[in-house]
Write an enzyme that holds these catalytic residues in place. Structure first.
Site, short mmCIF file in Angstrom:
data_model
loop_
_atom_site.label_atom_id
_atom_site.label_comp_id
_atom_site.label_asym_id
_atom_site.label_seq_id
_atom_site.Cartn_x
_atom_site.Cartn_y
_atom_site.Cartn_z
N LYS A 233 3.92 -15.45 2.25
CA LYS A 233 2.99 -16.20 0.47
C LYS A 233 4.48 -16.86 0.67
O LYS A 233 5.19 -16.57 -0.57
CB LYS A 233 2.45 -15.33 -0.05
N ASP B 38 -11.31 -8.48 7.57
CA ASP B 38 -12.04 -8.25 7.63
C ASP B 38 -12.67 -9.63 7.22
O ASP B 38 -13.81 -9.91 7.86
CB ASP B 38 -12.26 -8.27 6.56
N TYR C 91 1.00 -1.08 -0.18
CA TYR C 91 -0.09 0.34 0.17
C TYR C 91 1.15 1.66 0.09
O TYR C 91 0.38 2.24 -0.32
CB TYR C 91 -0.93 0.04 0.87
N ASP D 192 -5.09 -6.83 6.13
CA ASP D 192 -6.79 -5.99 5.15
C ASP D 192 -8.13 -6.95 5.54
O ASP D 192 -8.83 -7.47 5.80
CB ASP D 192 -6.04 -5.49 4.43
N ASP E 266 -3.17 -18.54 1.55
CA ASP E 266 -4.69 -18.66 0.69
C ASP E 266 -4.67 -19.78 1.32
O ASP E 266 -6.25 -20.12 1.95
CB ASP E 266 -4.32 -19.55 -0.73
#
Ligand code: NAD
Length: 360
Positions: A192, A252, A141, A248, A224
């Site tokens: 990852k 959620d 980001y 992020d 994943d």
């Protein structure tokens, strides 16, 4: 010395839920000797209206000198057309980065009384208590270069940069281990590493930092798989630590295991444990000013403030127990009410929590 708490009510339901939380903190002060002083300042759309800037310099100064900051929410349709650089959300991003709040804590706790609010089966989520720690000021980001460019052949190309320095990884890992140490002593680092070099370094630094915390069990999981496991058997996790973007998404996902946005607190901490505390939800313009907003996410954010910044764990325990008692007593705002419940408004829910705090 009294703790100096800056209250940023913000927009929409912000003034209602922050006002409610100020009353609850006031009750802790009056009844249990919690030494605190409140300051108030403008941030978000209300600050754009008053000063043409969503984070005025005076607010930033007060934020710097406060011991902790409690925010309601910012934004709303009224400011959607405002120039991008001064939008309400920009003020929030600036506040986080100016004050170095790199460590974002998102607990996903399911109060037993609300187990049926989850979209998952009761036995999968009942008693759920996990903490997701998201790195908040680095990663893709913020990485440079970024942009959209037009190639020589006229096709456009969008690009962002995923990068983490060793020191950035080390400090978020230390936060992760410190918090795991205070909870179930299990830390799962999500990455990852099978594809990304950044994740390889992430994993290596996690292992190195882990040697300083032999009492905390460190594990690694690909993002994943983590998203699958969070839905399959979420109770296997204690603390998860991960990058800005993975956090992020996963926070959620984990939050929704608990069923209601009106119940979810969050904290963002700096290197010294000072923090910004805010509900996960937004300014809910659709219900603003009607006195029906659920104040519990903000009240629980104040509880995180007591626990993580102000070193008042006993008061945090008392406040969380009061919220649990209120829910067990069947008191519900509209967002968490079942078909047979009579919903109360913000004021009645707040009074119920204050009453449930008990006597000094
Ligand atoms: P939202 O979270 O404000 O609302 C989503 C839905 O949940 C709405 O139906 C709302 O009524 C309900 N809801 C939210 N909080 C509630 C509460 N405490 N009690 C009862 N119901 C509640 O999300 P949105 O509608 O996508 O965003 C509205 C505005 O908030 C936008 O301007 C957005 O940019 C802003 N926003 C701000 C923050 C923040 O300040 N950190 C976060 C998210 C969104």
């Amino acid at each position: 010395m009294a703790h100096k708490i800056l209250l940023l009510a913000g927009d929409g339901i912000g003034p209602e839920i922050v006002g409610a939380t100020e009353q609850v903190l006031g009750a802790l002060r009056d009844r249990f000797g919690f030494a605190c002083e409140f300051e108030h300042a403008l941030m978000g759309g209300c600050a754009i209206d008053a000063h043409g800037d969503s984070l005025p310099a005076a607010t930033l100064d007060l934020a710097r000198s406060a011991d902790a900051i409690l925010l309601g929410a910012v934004g709303g349709p009224k400011w959607d057309q405002v120039e991008r650089a001064i939008r309400p959300e920009r003020g929030l991003l600036r506040l986080r980065s100016e004050l170095g709040f790199y460590c974002n804590l998102r607990p996903a706790v399911l109060f037993p009384a609300l187990a049926d609010a989850s979209s998952l089966k009761r036995d999968v989520v009942a008693g759920l208590d996990i903490m997701i720690i998201r790195e908040l000021t680095g990663g893709i980001y913020f990485g440079q270069p970024r942009g959209i460019e037009t190639l020589a052949d006229g096709r456009r190309r969008g690009f962002n940069t995923l990068e983490y320095r060793e020191d950035e990884i080390e400090r978020i890992m230390r936060s992760g281990f410190d918090i795991a140490r205070k909870r179930g002593k299990r830390l799962c680092s999500v990455d990852k590493a099978n594809v990304l070099e950044v994740s390889e370094l992430w994993r290596e630094v996690a292992e190195t930092v882990g040697r300083d915390y032999p009492d905390v069990e460190l594990s690694h999981m690909y993002v994943d798989n983590a998203s699958m496991q969070l839905v399959r058997t979420p109770k296997q996790f204690d603390v998860i630590v991960t990058t800005n973007m993975f956090g992020d998404i996963l926070s959620d996902l984990a939050a929704m295991l608990t069923g209601s946005i009106g119940m979810l607190p969050s904290a963002s901490l700096d290197a010294n444990g000072k923090g910004l505390f805010e509900p996960v939800h937004g300014s809910a313009p659709d219900i603003a000013g009607r006195g029906v907003a659920n104040p519990l996410a903000t009240i629980l954010s104040a509880s995180m403030m007591l626990r993580y910044t102000l070193n008042e764990a006993a008061l945090a325990d008392r406040l969380e127990a009061a919220v649990a008692r209120v829910l067990e007593g069947g008191i519900r705002t509209a967002d968490i009410a079942g078909a047979d419940d009579r919903a109360v408004g913000t004021a009645d829910m707040t009074t119920a929590v204050i009453d449930a705090l008990g006597a000094a």
